[in-house]
Design an enzyme around this catalytic site. Sequence first.
Site, PDB file in Angstrom:
ATOM      1  N   GLN A  88     118.188 -16.011  29.934  1.00  0.00           N
ATOM      2  CA  GLN A  88     118.295 -17.464  29.713  1.00  0.00           C
ATOM      3  C   GLN A  88     119.764 -17.851  29.617  1.00  0.00           C
ATOM      4  O   GLN A  88     120.099 -19.019  29.478  1.00  0.00           O
ATOM      5  CB  GLN A  88     117.607 -17.845  28.404  1.00  0.00           C
ATOM      6  CG  GLN A  88     116.131 -17.483  28.374  1.00  0.00           C
ATOM      7  CD  GLN A  88     115.585 -17.491  26.956  1.00  0.00           C
ATOM      8  OE1 GLN A  88     115.183 -18.512  26.428  1.00  0.00           O
ATOM      9  NE2 GLN A  88     115.592 -16.336  26.320  1.00  0.00           N
ATOM     10  N   ASN A  89     120.636 -16.852  29.679  1.00  0.00           N
ATOM     11  CA  ASN A  89     122.065 -17.136  29.550  1.00  0.00           C
ATOM     12  C   ASN A  89     122.637 -17.643  30.865  1.00  0.00           C
ATOM     13  O   ASN A  89     122.133 -17.345  31.943  1.00  0.00           O
ATOM     14  CB  ASN A  89     122.822 -15.890  29.108  1.00  0.00           C
ATOM     15  CG  ASN A  89     122.469 -15.503  27.689  1.00  0.00           C
ATOM     16  OD1 ASN A  89     121.864 -16.305  26.974  1.00  0.00           O
ATOM     17  ND2 ASN A  89     122.833 -14.313  27.282  1.00  0.00           N
ATOM     18  N   HIS A 106     118.155 -20.196  33.603  1.00  0.00           N
ATOM     19  CA  HIS A 106     118.791 -21.465  33.225  1.00  0.00           C
ATOM     20  C   HIS A 106     120.068 -21.746  34.018  1.00  0.00           C
ATOM     21  O   HIS A 106     120.943 -22.472  33.554  1.00  0.00           O
ATOM     22  CB  HIS A 106     119.086 -21.478  31.717  1.00  0.00           C
ATOM     23  CG  HIS A 106     117.843 -21.506  30.874  1.00  0.00           C
ATOM     24  ND1 HIS A 106     117.837 -21.230  29.521  1.00  0.00           N
ATOM     25  CD2 HIS A 106     116.551 -21.768  31.193  1.00  0.00           C
ATOM     26  CE1 HIS A 106     116.590 -21.332  29.055  1.00  0.00           C
ATOM     27  NE2 HIS A 106     115.801 -21.647  30.050  1.00  0.00           N
TER      28      HIS A 106
HETATM   29  P1  NAD Z   1     118.499 -18.611  21.594  1.00  0.00           P
HETATM   30  O1  NAD Z   1     117.404 -19.567  21.403  1.00  0.00           O
HETATM   31  O2  NAD Z   1     118.328 -17.577  22.605  1.00  0.00           O
HETATM   32  O3  NAD Z   1     118.867 -18.018  20.074  1.00  0.00           O
HETATM   33  C1  NAD Z   1     119.829 -17.056  19.790  1.00  0.00           C
HETATM   34  C2  NAD Z   1     119.145 -15.851  19.113  1.00  0.00           C
HETATM   35  O4  NAD Z   1     120.067 -14.771  19.048  1.00  0.00           O
HETATM   36  C3  NAD Z   1     118.666 -16.089  17.671  1.00  0.00           C
HETATM   37  O5  NAD Z   1     117.324 -15.661  17.556  1.00  0.00           O
HETATM   38  C4  NAD Z   1     119.595 -15.197  16.823  1.00  0.00           C
HETATM   39  O6  NAD Z   1     118.927 -14.647  15.695  1.00  0.00           O
HETATM   40  C5  NAD Z   1     119.962 -14.112  17.797  1.00  0.00           C
HETATM   41  N1  NAD Z   1     121.240 -13.447  17.581  1.00  0.00           N
HETATM   42  C6  NAD Z   1     122.390 -13.952  17.059  1.00  0.00           C
HETATM   43  N2  NAD Z   1     123.364 -13.021  17.070  1.00  0.00           N
HETATM   44  C7  NAD Z   1     122.826 -11.904  17.618  1.00  0.00           C
HETATM   45  C8  NAD Z   1     123.341 -10.611  17.931  1.00  0.00           C
HETATM   46  N3  NAD Z   1     124.619 -10.261  17.700  1.00  0.00           N
HETATM   47  N4  NAD Z   1     122.511  -9.705  18.499  1.00  0.00           N
HETATM   48  C9  NAD Z   1     121.219 -10.022  18.769  1.00  0.00           C
HETATM   49  N5  NAD Z   1     120.689 -11.230  18.493  1.00  0.00           N
HETATM   50  C10 NAD Z   1     121.484 -12.164  17.938  1.00  0.00           C
HETATM   51  O7  NAD Z   1     119.764 -19.278  22.069  1.00  0.00           O
HETATM   52  P2  NAD Z   1     120.383 -20.671  21.643  1.00  0.00           P
HETATM   53  O8  NAD Z   1     121.686 -20.327  21.126  1.00  0.00           O
HETATM   54  O9  NAD Z   1     119.462 -21.431  20.797  1.00  0.00           O
HETATM   55  O10 NAD Z   1     120.511 -21.428  23.046  1.00  0.00           O
HETATM   56  C11 NAD Z   1     119.496 -22.171  23.689  1.00  0.00           C
HETATM   57  C12 NAD Z   1     119.686 -22.125  25.195  1.00  0.00           C
HETATM   58  O11 NAD Z   1     121.058 -22.218  25.593  1.00  0.00           O
HETATM   59  C13 NAD Z   1     119.210 -20.800  25.774  1.00  0.00           C
HETATM   60  O12 NAD Z   1     118.815 -20.985  27.087  1.00  0.00           O
HETATM   61  C14 NAD Z   1     120.474 -19.996  25.728  1.00  0.00           C
HETATM   62  O13 NAD Z   1     120.436 -18.836  26.450  1.00  0.00           O
HETATM   63  C15 NAD Z   1     121.497 -21.025  26.195  1.00  0.00           C
HETATM   64  N6  NAD Z   1     122.838 -20.583  25.733  1.00  0.00           N
HETATM   65  C16 NAD Z   1     123.432 -19.649  26.515  1.00  0.00           C
HETATM   66  C17 NAD Z   1     124.622 -19.082  26.103  1.00  0.00           C
HETATM   67  C18 NAD Z   1     125.225 -18.037  26.994  1.00  0.00           C
HETATM   68  O14 NAD Z   1     125.070 -18.091  28.214  1.00  0.00           O
HETATM   69  N7  NAD Z   1     125.899 -17.044  26.425  1.00  0.00           N
HETATM   70  C19 NAD Z   1     125.214 -19.463  24.892  1.00  0.00           C
HETATM   71  C20 NAD Z   1     124.587 -20.478  24.124  1.00  0.00           C
HETATM   72  C21 NAD Z   1     123.374 -21.012  24.577  1.00  0.00           C
END
Ligand code: NAD
Length: 233
Positions: A88-89, A106
């Site tokens: 989803q990243n 996404h």
């Molecule tokens: P999400 O709903 O996937 O939630 C993040 C999850 O990661 C939570 O359950 C949290 O407990 C867990 N987490 C936090 N630190 C962690 C670690 N070190 N190791 C393992 N798990 C950990 O994501 P969101 O932030 O609510 O974002 C919503 C949408 O936006 C999604 O599609 C997401 O992928 C996207 N998004 C993408 C990125 C990216 O591309 N890196 C960053 C922010 C949001």
Amino acid sequence: MVSYITFFTGAGVSAESGIPTFRGSEGLWRKYNPMDLATPEAFQKNPKLVWEFYDDRRQNIARAKPNKAHLLMADIEKKFPNVAVITQNVDGLHQRAGSENVIELHGNIWKVRCIRCGKEEYNYEAPLKELPPSCKYCGGMLRPGVVWFGESLPFNELNRAFEIAERSNFFIVVGTSCQVYPAAQLPFVAKQKGSKVIEINPEYTPVSDIADISIRKKATEGMEEVFKILINS
Ligand code: NAD
Ligand code: ZN
């Protein structure tokens, strides 16, 4: 029997690379909530502000490196025949770590799409010279090539993700809160079709209830455990 191994990842897998998650993040981006900026309505109202948010994220992601969790997934793809990453990243870190079979549900933050002529292409400029940027073909306004809250997921990618979930033997959920549908359904589909479900997340999620193994650790540490489980399976 040949095992099908699937990783299903969310923002948490990139947290240790220094890329903040949206939910439960260190608070607000300036005075706005990121989740209020990642919508079509926000873009319509204030494209410059939305672009400032994405331009910041692009610069942050350009500086970030894949972490051990991304790298172990890429390594597992080299060791086993049927490995997929459904993510989803939007940060592209799985590909930078060397994963080849990546399904992006996404979109990708390095893609831009013209809202006038529809042309989509990669653009790695960070920071961007003008905000909002404009299309070099028709002059229309460009938008980030990501899926926003309230938009539908790309049809082909979503179909492939469900097919892969259905035939998985190991379905490993890493760093996603599993709250954003329809992607959040994937672990349940895999489980229903007989896959083992492993979850890595420091916090409880809806997947915890059906997981065969819940690893309450960060992604990098948790992936080391999963690596051992797979090698010994
Ligand atoms: P999400 O709903 O996937 O939630 C993040 C999850 O990661 C939570 O359950 C949290 O407990 C867990 N987490 C936090 N630190 C962690 C670690 N070190 N190791 C393992 N798990 C950990 O994501 P969101 O932030 O609510 O974002 C919503 C949408 O936006 C999604 O599609 C997401 O992928 C996207 N998004 C993408 C990125 C990216 O591309 N890196 C960053 C922010 C949001
Ligand atoms: Zn155009």
